[in-house]
Write a protein that holds these residues in place. Structure first.
Motif, short mmCIF file in Angstrom:
data_model
loop_
_atom_site.label_atom_id
_atom_site.label_comp_id
_atom_site.label_asym_id
_atom_site.label_seq_id
_atom_site.Cartn_x
_atom_site.Cartn_y
_atom_site.Cartn_z
N MET A 217 -11.46 -23.15 8.07
CA MET A 217 -10.70 -22.72 6.90
C MET A 217 -11.37 -21.53 6.23
O MET A 217 -10.70 -20.60 5.75
CB MET A 217 -10.56 -23.88 5.91
N LEU A 218 -12.68 -21.53 6.19
CA LEU A 218 -13.41 -20.47 5.49
C LEU A 218 -13.24 -19.11 6.15
O LEU A 218 -13.33 -18.07 5.48
CB LEU A 218 -14.90 -20.83 5.41
N VAL A 219 -13.02 -19.09 7.46
CA VAL A 219 -12.90 -17.80 8.16
C VAL A 219 -11.45 -17.39 8.38
O VAL A 219 -11.19 -16.34 8.96
CB VAL A 219 -13.65 -17.84 9.51
N MET A 220 -10.50 -18.18 7.90
CA MET A 220 -9.08 -17.83 8.05
C MET A 220 -8.73 -16.62 7.20
O MET A 220 -9.27 -16.43 6.12
CB MET A 220 -8.22 -19.00 7.56
N PRO A 221 -7.79 -15.80 7.66
CA PRO A 221 -7.22 -14.78 6.78
C PRO A 221 -6.65 -15.44 5.52
O PRO A 221 -6.12 -16.56 5.57
CB PRO A 221 -6.11 -14.16 7.63
N GLN A 222 -6.76 -14.75 4.40
CA GLN A 222 -6.43 -15.35 3.12
C GLN A 222 -5.01 -15.92 3.06
O GLN A 222 -4.78 -17.03 2.56
CB GLN A 222 -6.61 -14.33 1.99
N ALA A 223 -4.03 -15.21 3.58
CA ALA A 223 -2.64 -15.68 3.51
C ALA A 223 -2.45 -16.94 4.35
O ALA A 223 -1.76 -17.89 3.92
CB ALA A 223 -1.70 -14.58 3.98
N GLU A 224 -3.06 -16.99 5.52
CA GLU A 224 -2.94 -18.15 6.38
C GLU A 224 -3.63 -19.36 5.76
O GLU A 224 -3.13 -20.50 5.82
CB GLU A 224 -3.54 -17.84 7.76
N ARG A 225 -4.79 -19.10 5.15
CA ARG A 225 -5.53 -20.18 4.48
C ARG A 225 -4.71 -20.76 3.33
O ARG A 225 -4.60 -21.98 3.17
CB ARG A 225 -6.86 -19.64 3.98
N ALA A 226 -4.12 -19.88 2.52
CA ALA A 226 -3.31 -20.34 1.39
C ALA A 226 -2.11 -21.16 1.87
O ALA A 226 -1.77 -22.19 1.28
CB ALA A 226 -2.83 -19.16 0.56
N ALA A 227 -1.48 -20.74 2.97
CA ALA A 227 -0.34 -21.46 3.51
C ALA A 227 -0.75 -22.84 4.02
O ALA A 227 -0.05 -23.85 3.80
CB ALA A 227 0.32 -20.66 4.62
N THR A 228 -1.89 -22.91 4.70
CA THR A 228 -2.37 -24.19 5.23
C THR A 228 -2.71 -25.15 4.09
O THR A 228 -2.32 -26.32 4.12
CB THR A 228 -3.61 -23.96 6.11
N LEU A 229 -3.42 -24.67 3.09
CA LEU A 229 -3.76 -25.52 1.95
C LEU A 229 -2.51 -25.94 1.19
O LEU A 229 -2.43 -27.06 0.67
CB LEU A 229 -4.75 -24.80 1.03
N GLY A 230 -1.52 -25.07 1.14
CA GLY A 230 -0.25 -25.41 0.50
C GLY A 230 0.46 -26.55 1.23
O GLY A 230 1.02 -27.45 0.59
N ARG A 231 0.46 -26.52 2.57
CA ARG A 231 1.06 -27.60 3.35
C ARG A 231 0.34 -28.93 3.10
O ARG A 231 0.97 -29.98 2.95
CB ARG A 231 1.02 -27.28 4.85
N ILE A 232 -0.99 -28.86 3.05
CA ILE A 232 -1.76 -30.08 2.81
C ILE A 232 -1.46 -30.63 1.42
O ILE A 232 -1.24 -31.84 1.24
CB ILE A 232 -3.28 -29.78 2.97
#
Length: 256
Positions: free
Chosen positions: A212-227
């Motif tokens: 998660m820490l190395v993900m591009p910011q937009a992808e990270r935000a989308a993943t955390l949003g799904r969770i």
């Protein structure tokens, strides 16, 4: 994505790691130390001191070694009485035969065992213990298994769940080609554990995973949003605090 990039990512979230990552089941740590000839223990790849704190509580004489400066700063802040040194599993800053046990909490999989195996053997006394510990989510529970599917491997990887951690870790202490680390056979055991979480704090915990820490910011935000949306939809996690079902898994061997 390189192992080095993942390995070096934690310092960017050292304070969050210290706040949100769980400690280790005391029964698991006791079992890891059970055959050790004494209580001089090296916490290797110690991070912010989660395992070191449990070792101190159990009465061990602890030295902690951590390569990341930000993580080491958090460790020293949290445990000022513990001897905390900059160093790595591949270059341990301790004398020969100076500890009775080497433990690594959620760290052994980051070591280059071709170099780290002989180093860990070097600092251990004969009969000393080498053990890796992992906090793993109990995916025998339906909502935990569903969370794994929603989160993806960057947040919940192959060493993070009960169904997969044994396979993912069982060969980590088998000497590699060219390694002369004199360790015996290995054992794997899991111990019940749990962590009080809210939806927000569980999201924050998963956000500290290397993937998660190395993900591009937009992808990270989308993943955390799904969770976050998943946790809001489940009766087990939607209202207030809950206990995240976990275990602490231990992989143990001994120096011959």
């Amino acid at each position: 994505m390189t192992e080095q990039l993942l390995r070096s990512s934690f310092g960017t979230a050292a304070a969050a790691y210290a706040e949100h990552r769980p400690d280790y089941a005391r029964a698991a740590v006791r079992w890891a130390l059970e055959p050790a000839p004494g209580l001089r223990v090296l916490d290797l790849g110690a991070g912010t001191g989660k395992l070191s704190a449990t070792l101190v509580a159990l009465g061990a004489d602890v030295v902690s070694v951590e390569p990341d400066p930000a993580m080491l700063t958090e460790l020293r802040r949290a445990l000022p009485s513990v001897r905390a040194l900059a160093g790595s599993a591949e270059a341990i800053p301790l004398p020969d035969a100076s500890v009775d046990a080497v433990l690594a909490g959620n760290a052994l999989h980051w070591f280059d065992m071709a170099a780290a195996g002989p180093e860990m053997a070097r600092v251990l006394t004969p009969g000393g213990v080498l053990a890796g510990l992992w906090n793993i989510m109990d995916d025998r529970i339906d909502w935990v298994a569903a969370l794994e599917g929603v989160s993806g491997s960057a947040a919940i990887g192959p060493r993070d769940t009960l169904r997969s951690w044994r396979t993912a870790t069982r060969d980590m202490l088998v000497p590699r080609t060219g390694s002369s680390a004199p360790f015996g056979s290995t054992e794997q055991v899991e111990f019940p554990h749990g962590q009080r979480r809210s939806a927000d704090s569980l999201v924050a915990t998963l956000a500290t995973r290397a993937g998660m820490l190395v993900m591009p910011q937009a992808e990270r935000a989308a993943t955390l949003g799904r969770i976050r949306a998943f946790l809001a939809s489940r009766p087990e996690t939607a209202l207030g605090e809950f206990t995240l079902p976990m275990l602490t898994g231990v992989l143990r061997t001994r120096r011959r």
